[in-house]
Design a protein around this motif. Structure first.
Motif, short mmCIF file in Angstrom:
data_model
loop_
_atom_site.label_atom_id
_atom_site.label_comp_id
_atom_site.label_asym_id
_atom_site.label_seq_id
_atom_site.Cartn_x
_atom_site.Cartn_y
_atom_site.Cartn_z
N LYS A 280 48.46 -15.36 -3.00
CA LYS A 280 48.52 -14.39 -4.09
C LYS A 280 48.32 -15.06 -5.46
O LYS A 280 47.66 -14.52 -6.34
CB LYS A 280 49.83 -13.61 -4.06
CG LYS A 280 49.99 -12.72 -2.80
CD LYS A 280 48.81 -11.86 -2.61
CE LYS A 280 48.72 -10.94 -1.42
NZ LYS A 280 49.77 -10.46 -0.65
N HIS B 121 43.09 -7.14 -3.53
CA HIS B 121 44.10 -7.12 -2.46
C HIS B 121 43.62 -6.20 -1.34
O HIS B 121 44.13 -5.10 -1.17
CB HIS B 121 45.43 -6.63 -3.06
CG HIS B 121 46.63 -6.83 -2.19
ND1 HIS B 121 47.81 -6.14 -2.39
CD2 HIS B 121 46.86 -7.63 -1.13
CE1 HIS B 121 48.71 -6.52 -1.50
NE2 HIS B 121 48.17 -7.41 -0.71
N SER C 194 51.42 -3.97 -0.59
CA SER C 194 52.08 -4.81 0.40
C SER C 194 52.84 -3.97 1.41
O SER C 194 53.52 -3.00 1.04
CB SER C 194 53.05 -5.76 -0.31
OG SER C 194 52.33 -6.54 -1.24
N LYS D 161 47.49 -2.90 5.79
CA LYS D 161 46.20 -3.59 5.79
C LYS D 161 45.96 -4.35 7.10
O LYS D 161 44.91 -4.22 7.71
CB LYS D 161 46.10 -4.58 4.61
CG LYS D 161 45.92 -3.89 3.26
CD LYS D 161 45.77 -4.89 2.12
CE LYS D 161 46.98 -5.80 1.97
NZ LYS D 161 48.25 -5.12 1.72
N ASP E 96 43.96 -9.25 4.03
CA ASP E 96 44.80 -9.20 2.83
C ASP E 96 44.04 -9.35 1.52
O ASP E 96 44.38 -8.72 0.54
CB ASP E 96 45.89 -10.28 2.92
CG ASP E 96 47.06 -10.03 1.98
OD1 ASP E 96 47.61 -8.91 2.00
OD2 ASP E 96 47.42 -10.93 1.21
#
Ligand code: GTP
Ligand code: SPV
Ligand code: MN
Length: 590
Positions: free
Chosen positions: A208, A228, A250, A254, A279
């Motif tokens: 990230k 993302h 999040s 996904k 991701d």
């Protein structure tokens, strides 16, 4: 011995080492031999627990400190020189002040420890999409995770040569003090500082921190996008593969969508889903003018709870070897792992994620942390795309946004055009999950699922999206929004989700080929219920109509919420988006 003569790398390492003062410095060359030595050391100290070699070959269990189980958004900062450049959605710290203040915490933080220097590449080494990083860390767990999640080792230095274009990441566990935990990003210096954490998203700095926060800033300056997003390829019975990229916040699905196994009615006809990434996507305009994507990662850092033979068999299969499990249940009977939702037989002789005695038959508390994770090599995935290592990436036909909304958002809708699609992404909202510390289940706006990951002013980020659309013109992917999470009055999910999401993907792909109908609503194009294939599914068309509905009252409230939210961005809000909001309001009055 240093693995490079790159003067920029050496200078930065010298300075960092002088600051943190480790007893020893070890360069990570990426060899299996060296990784094995580190595994042995981590086993000896208890940092890693070797699992049953027959059932889970090459797998390990790790427990983080109990105050260190998720990303800490409140302690994550963008340290741009000007506060305005961090924008209204990021925490900001003056870089000078940050280096000084947190520099004091780093001073001597590695005394008595070893510093590992990890060269890694985000994206296939040598691809024009790829970027190099170097992470200094005092955690073997980080080294072993980076070995799965990135292309790691001395080849990265060979590809880098004497270039200064690499991201510097300094991570020290220090004493894991929450009060002094900082995840700092210096986009103008290509630098990341992380201290007092040992949890994934805070410490695997390629993920990230680099591949989204720093890379989004680089993308803005260099004309590409870091998002993302998962990337999947959908193969039809004729053997043609269409690629889509999807951004969900999040813990909103996904990994599950990326590895989807189509329902039997589709499998029988020859449909198949290929996973390119679960991701993060880096997107560039290719020589043909289309949008192309690579997954910069090399593994999956996936949510464990809920992963099972039915919901996501491909993810489960990916974790059967060479995987690191973090904060799951340790089954002491056969030295394997377990988590809520794996199966209906929780172990009785076990340790919970905290390492305490735990009996799955009588326990009142969950055994695995809700944000417990697996780190699995992408190559383990039975449906990994043949294009996984492609240096040119895959062409994207559709972009999908989505979130957890109990009401409001329909199962799926298509935006009217690119600008309207950017609007749809910018107004995304989702109920919060355990992936970050803080309250769970609260609706918050999370534009493009990038709220915690955009490395600069989010208004400028919206503008970048608008500008990319102008460059792409009629070659731009079509933009959609999905919501698998509509609930009934008892709070149960209405749509079966998981593999059955294929039915929605099918409509989406058909729309990109002008082969499916739709009805226009105030928010965009919604499928006609009869155009969603329900064959082989026990689901009534009336229920489907219910979750395709666009409720004007709810959307009128939503428009008010968006108006408030947009005020944050001041004059950084693109006029195209202000205009889209006006159009929505006008449509709702019709
Ligand atoms: P991050 O790794 O945090 O970015 O999460 P992610 O977006 O990859 O989410 P993931 O696929 O791991 O799913 C998170 C949770 O959502 C799991 O508990 C899943 O079981 C659940 N989930 C995923 N897809 C669906 C779906 O279609 N329907 C329902 N009801 N739940 C889903
Ligand atoms: C997320 O939270 O979106 C994740 C896990 O993918 S972490 O790496 O912790 O950010
Ligand atoms: Mn994620």
């Amino acid at each position: 011995m240093a693995l490079t003569t790159n003067p920029h790398v050496l200078k930065w390492i010298d300075e960092s080492i002088a600051l943190v003062k480790p007893d020893k410095v070890v360069w990570i060359d990426g060899s299996e031999e060296q990784l094995n030595e580190l595994r042995e050391q981590a086993m000896a100290t208890g940092e890693m627990i070797k699992l049953n070699e027959e059932k889970l070959p090459g797998c390990f269990l790790h427990r983080t400190a109990i105050n260190d189980v998720a990303r800490v958004e409140g302690r994550t900062f963008i340290c741009s020189r000007k506060e305005e450049d961090a924008g209204p959605t990021n925490n900001w710290m003056d870089p000078k002040e940050a280096y000084e203040k947190v520099g004091k915490l780093y001073d001597g933080a590695m005394k008595g420890r070893t510093a590992y220097i990890i060269p890694y590449s985000m994206g296939p080494i040598g691809s024009p999409f790829s970027k190099a990083g170097v992470e200094i860390t005092d955690s073997i767990y980080v080294v072993l995770n980076m070995a799965i999640m990135t292309r790691m080792g001395k080849d990265v230095f060979t590809a880098l040569g004497d270039s200064n274009d690499f991201v510097r990441g300094l991570h020290a566990k220090a004493d894991l003090d929450e009060e002094n935990r900082y995840i700092l990003h210096f986009p103008e210096d290509n630098t990341i500082w992380s201290i007092n954490s040992g949890y994934g998203g805070n410490v695997l700095l390629g993920k990230k921190c680099f591949a989204l926060r720093i890379a989004s800033y680089q993308g803005k300056n260099e004309g590409w996008m870091a998002e993302h997003m998962l990337i999947l390829g959908l193969e039809n019975p004729q053997g043609e593969v269409k690629y889509v990229a999807a951004a969900f916040p999040s813990a909103c699905g996904k990994t599950n969508l990326a590895m989807l196994i189509p329902p039997e009615v589709y499998r029988n006809k020859g449909y198949k889903v290929w996973c390119v990434g679960d991701d993060i996507a880096w997107l560039r305009i290719g020589p043909d003018g289309r949008l192309w994507a690579v997954n910069p990662e090399n593994g999956f850092f996936g949510v464990a709870p809920g992963t099972n033979e039915k919901s996501n068999p491909n993810a489960l299969a990916s974790t059967r070897q060479g995987t690191i499990f973090t904060n799951v249940v340790h089954n002491l009977d056969d030295n394997t792992v377990w988590w809520e939702g794996l199966d209906k037989n929780p172990p009785r002789n076990a340790l919970n994620w905290k390492g305490e005695k735990w009996d799955g038959a009588t326990a009142t508390e969950k055994g695995a942390h809700p944000n417990s994770r697996f780190t699995a090599p992408a190559k383990n995935c039975p449906c990994v795309s043949p294009e996984f290592d492609s240096s040119t990436g895959v062409p994207i036909s559709a972009i999908i946004f989505g979130g957890r909304r109990a009401k409001t958002a329909p199962l799926v809708y298509q935006s009217r055009d690119w600008d309207n699609g950017v609007f749809v992404g910018s107004i995304m909202a989702s109920e919060t999950t355990a992936a970050a510390t803080g309250a769970v289940g609260v609706v918050r706006r999370d534009p493009m699922a990038m709220l915690p990951f955009c490395g600069y002013h989010m208004g400028d980020y919206f503008q970048h999206w608008i500008d990319m659309g102008k460059k792409l013109g009629d070659k731009a992917p079509k933009i959609f929004n999905v919501n698998w999470f509509r609930t009934d009055d008892e709070g149960n999910f209405i749509w079966p989700g998981f593999g059955d999401n294929m039915r929605v993907l099918d409509w989406i792909i058909k729309r990109t080929e002008n082969q499916a109908d739709a009805q226009e609503t105030a928010i965009g194009y919604v499928p006609k219920a009869e155009d969603i294939n329900l064959d082989g599914l026990d689901f009534s068309i009336d229920t489907l109509k219910g979750i395709l509905e666009v409720d004007k009252d709810l959307w009128t409230q939503e428009a008010e919420g968006i108006t408030e939210f947009y005020k944050k961005f001041g004059d950084h809000l693109p006029k195209e988006l202000a205009n889209q909001l006006d159009i929505l309001k006008a449509n709702l009055k019709k």
